[in-house]
Design a protein around this motif. Structure first.
Motif, short mmCIF file in Angstrom:
data_model
loop_
_atom_site.label_atom_id
_atom_site.label_comp_id
_atom_site.label_asym_id
_atom_site.label_seq_id
_atom_site.Cartn_x
_atom_site.Cartn_y
_atom_site.Cartn_z
N ALA A 17 76.12 28.49 78.25
CA ALA A 17 76.13 27.50 77.31
C ALA A 17 75.42 26.31 77.80
CB ALA A 17 77.57 27.17 76.95
N SER A 18 74.58 26.49 78.55
CA SER A 18 73.64 25.19 79.09
C SER A 18 72.84 25.05 77.92
CB SER A 18 73.31 25.10 80.51
OG SER A 18 72.43 26.23 80.72
N LYS A 19 72.34 26.12 77.60
CA LYS A 19 71.09 25.92 76.63
C LYS A 19 71.21 27.24 75.73
CE LYS A 19 68.03 28.60 79.57
NZ LYS A 19 66.86 28.96 80.29
N GLY A 20 70.06 27.20 74.63
CA GLY A 20 70.19 28.44 73.83
C GLY A 20 71.15 28.83 72.82
N LEU A 21 71.48 29.82 72.61
CA LEU A 21 72.44 30.27 71.53
C LEU A 21 74.03 29.62 71.89
CD1 LEU A 21 71.62 33.76 70.54
CD2 LEU A 21 70.78 31.36 69.37
N GLY A 22 74.28 29.87 73.34
CA GLY A 22 75.72 29.40 73.59
C GLY A 22 75.83 28.07 73.49
N ASN A 24 79.19 35.04 76.27
CA ASN A 24 77.73 35.20 76.45
C ASN A 24 77.19 35.15 77.87
OD1 ASN A 24 74.89 34.66 75.43
ND2 ASN A 24 75.37 32.66 75.59
N ALA A 25 76.23 35.89 77.92
CA ALA A 25 75.54 35.78 79.45
C ALA A 25 74.06 36.16 79.20
CB ALA A 25 76.15 36.76 80.62
N GLY A 26 73.08 36.04 80.26
CA GLY A 26 71.73 36.35 79.84
C GLY A 26 71.87 37.87 79.50
N ALA A 68 74.00 48.77 76.82
CA ALA A 68 75.38 47.96 77.17
C ALA A 68 75.93 47.45 76.03
CB ALA A 68 75.12 46.90 78.30
N ARG A 69 75.30 46.75 75.22
CA ARG A 69 75.99 46.17 74.14
C ARG A 69 76.68 46.98 73.17
NH1 ARG A 69 74.18 40.73 74.85
NH2 ARG A 69 71.78 40.52 75.24
N SER A 70 76.13 48.09 73.02
CA SER A 70 76.76 49.21 72.10
C SER A 70 77.85 49.70 72.66
CB SER A 70 75.77 50.52 71.91
OG SER A 70 74.36 50.03 71.23
N ASP A 109 64.64 31.02 68.43
CA ASP A 109 63.89 30.23 69.30
C ASP A 109 64.43 29.50 70.44
OD1 ASP A 109 62.01 28.91 70.27
OD2 ASP A 109 61.14 27.69 68.61
N THR A 110 64.50 30.41 71.58
CA THR A 110 65.25 30.21 72.80
C THR A 110 64.34 30.44 73.97
OG1 THR A 110 66.51 32.07 73.12
CG2 THR A 110 67.54 30.49 71.71
N ASP A 111 64.77 30.03 75.26
CA ASP A 111 63.88 30.49 76.25
C ASP A 111 64.01 31.97 76.45
OD1 ASP A 111 63.47 27.86 76.87
OD2 ASP A 111 64.55 27.70 78.57
N1 NAP Z 1 67.49 34.36 71.46
C1 NAP Z 1 67.21 35.18 70.82
O1 NAP Z 1 66.32 35.57 69.78
C2 NAP Z 1 68.30 36.64 71.17
C3 NAP Z 1 68.06 37.72 70.58
C4 NAP Z 1 69.00 38.80 70.65
C5 NAP Z 1 70.00 38.68 71.63
N2 NAP Z 1 69.97 37.53 72.51
C6 NAP Z 1 71.02 37.48 73.56
O2 NAP Z 1 71.73 36.47 73.41
C7 NAP Z 1 72.32 35.83 74.48
C8 NAP Z 1 71.93 34.31 74.47
O3 NAP Z 1 70.52 34.29 74.34
P1 NAP Z 1 69.63 32.83 74.63
O4 NAP Z 1 68.53 33.15 73.53
O5 NAP Z 1 70.55 31.88 74.27
O6 NAP Z 1 69.39 32.81 75.92
P2 NAP Z 1 68.76 31.42 77.03
O7 NAP Z 1 68.16 30.39 76.02
O8 NAP Z 1 68.15 32.12 78.09
O9 NAP Z 1 70.19 30.79 77.46
C9 NAP Z 1 71.09 31.83 78.18
C10 NAP Z 1 72.43 30.73 78.55
O10 NAP Z 1 73.28 31.68 79.39
C11 NAP Z 1 73.31 31.25 80.75
N3 NAP Z 1 73.66 32.26 81.42
C12 NAP Z 1 72.74 33.39 81.83
N4 NAP Z 1 73.44 34.19 82.56
C13 NAP Z 1 74.43 33.53 82.88
C14 NAP Z 1 75.71 34.08 83.90
N5 NAP Z 1 75.51 34.97 84.47
N6 NAP Z 1 76.66 33.30 83.94
C15 NAP Z 1 76.73 32.12 83.17
N7 NAP Z 1 75.83 31.58 82.18
C16 NAP Z 1 74.69 32.44 82.29
C17 NAP Z 1 72.28 30.24 80.97
O11 NAP Z 1 71.88 29.29 82.19
P3 NAP Z 1 71.94 29.84 83.79
O12 NAP Z 1 70.74 30.69 83.66
O13 NAP Z 1 71.99 28.56 84.26
O14 NAP Z 1 73.20 30.69 84.22
C18 NAP Z 1 71.83 29.74 79.85
O15 NAP Z 1 72.48 28.57 79.52
C19 NAP Z 1 71.67 36.91 75.65
O16 NAP Z 1 72.64 37.84 75.94
C20 NAP Z 1 70.52 37.19 74.63
O17 NAP Z 1 70.04 38.49 75.40
C21 NAP Z 1 69.32 36.64 72.09
#
Ligand code: NAP
Length: 266
Positions: free
Chosen positions: A15-20, A94-96, A162-164, A194-196
């Motif tokens: 939850a430091s950025k993105g969807l979380g 949530n995790a990466g 994995a998600r399935s 729109d995330t990293d």
């Molecule tokens: N954005 C999309 O369009 C999209 C589409 C489908 C699925 N998703 C899924 O949704 C989830 C969130 O995506 P997002 O786009 O928000 O990604 P993101 O912008 O890269 O943000 C990921 C967040 O999770 C943290 N994180 C990653 N690994 C971690 C771990 N092992 N333990 C604790 N924190 C962790 C990151 O911080 P740190 O790296 O500092 O730990 C960051 O705060 C991911 O699983 C992604 O695959 C996203």
């Protein structure tokens, strides 16, 4: 709408950025106390500070924001979170996501890492919190998964698989274990936000196709009926609703947020 969850306590992972972050912000604005987790301490701390500001501007400054710099996919990371001693009423898992690539190049270690992060970690978090929620008669668990569980993405086979597995587990446990005790467990499926993470996936697709990043980025938008990517704030608002009192009769569902990209009726 008052979601009726002010004063509840939430754990929001990744939850430091993105969807979380979007989910944490929406909950804080509802007066929910939040504990946010990510590995990178600096970005996490800055996110926590911004969330305190968001709580203040929404008139819910009574809510606390705590942060734990930890890898939530490890036992030690989860122990650090639970060492705070909170009874979580809401958990957003949530995790990466796993890296893109060709399945021919993934060995056992790559698969174990993906299953650990995107299937077993949410299951461990559910296991650690769901019985307490049931005893207290209220609980909301939202797993951030992916539209790839409904519509697989070619280069994201690790994620599709994995998600399935998590999706199948949740379908069972949400109904059999805790539905009668006021606890709901749902999956929230992002399409393209729109995330990293999306930028990273698009960079991989650009490299694979030999096109430049902007061409791939714009082309992806054209394939979405909404003709744009979603925002973390939109995603967070849906998450907050799933955590609301009003959503108490919704459990075991896979809620897709994808601007209409999934082409099926059901
Ligand atoms: N954005 C999309 O369009 C999209 C589409 C489908 C699925 N998703 C899924 O949704 C989830 C969130 O995506 P997002 O786009 O928000 O990604 P993101 O912008 O890269 O943000 C990921 C967040 O999770 C943290 N994180 C990653 N690994 C971690 C771990 N092992 N333990 C604790 N924190 C962790 C990151 O911080 P740190 O790296 O500092 O730990 C960051 O705060 C991911 O699983 C992604 O695959 C996203």
């Amino acid at each position: 709408m008052d979601l009726g969850i002010a004063g509840k306590t939430a754990l929001v992972c990744g939850a430091s950025k993105g969807l979380g972050y979007g989910c944490a912000e929406a909950l804080v604005r509802e007066g929910v106390n939040v504990v946010i987790v990510a590995r990178g301490a600096e970005v996490l701390e800055a996110a926590a500070k911004t969330l305190v500001g968001a709580a203040g501007t929404s008139g819910t400054s009574g809510a606390f924001v705590k942060h734990v710099a930890a890898d939530i996919t490890t036992e030690a990371g989860r122990a650090a979170v639970f060492a705070l001693g909170h009874d979580f009423d809401i958990v957003v898992t949530n995790a990466g996501g796993p890296p893109p690539g060709d399945f021919r190049n993934w060995d056992r270690e790559a698969w174990i890492k993906a299953v650990d992060a995107n299937m077993l970690t949410p299951i461990e978090l559910i296991k650690a919190t769901v019985d307490g929620m049931a005893r207290r008669g209220f609980g909301r668990i939202v797993n951030i998964t992916s539209s790839s569980v409904k519509s697989p993405i070619d280069i994201l086979g690790l994620s599709n698989g994995a998600r399935s597995g998590l999706t199948g587990f949740v379908a069972g446990v949400a109904r059999t274990a805790v539905a009668a005790q006021g606890v709901t467990i749902n999956n929230l499926l992002p399409g393209s936000f729109d995330t990293d993470r999306l930028k990273g996936t698009m960079a991989g697709a650009a490299q694979k196709s030999g096109q430049d990043f902007d061409t791939v980025w714009e082309a992806r938008k054209k394939n979405i009926p909404a003709r744009r990517f979603g925002t973390p704030a939109e995603f967070g608002a849906i998450c907050a609703f799933l955590c609301s009192m009003q959503a108490g009769y919704m459990t075991g569902q896979n809620v897709l947020a994808d601007g209409g990209a999934y082409p099926g009726t059901y």
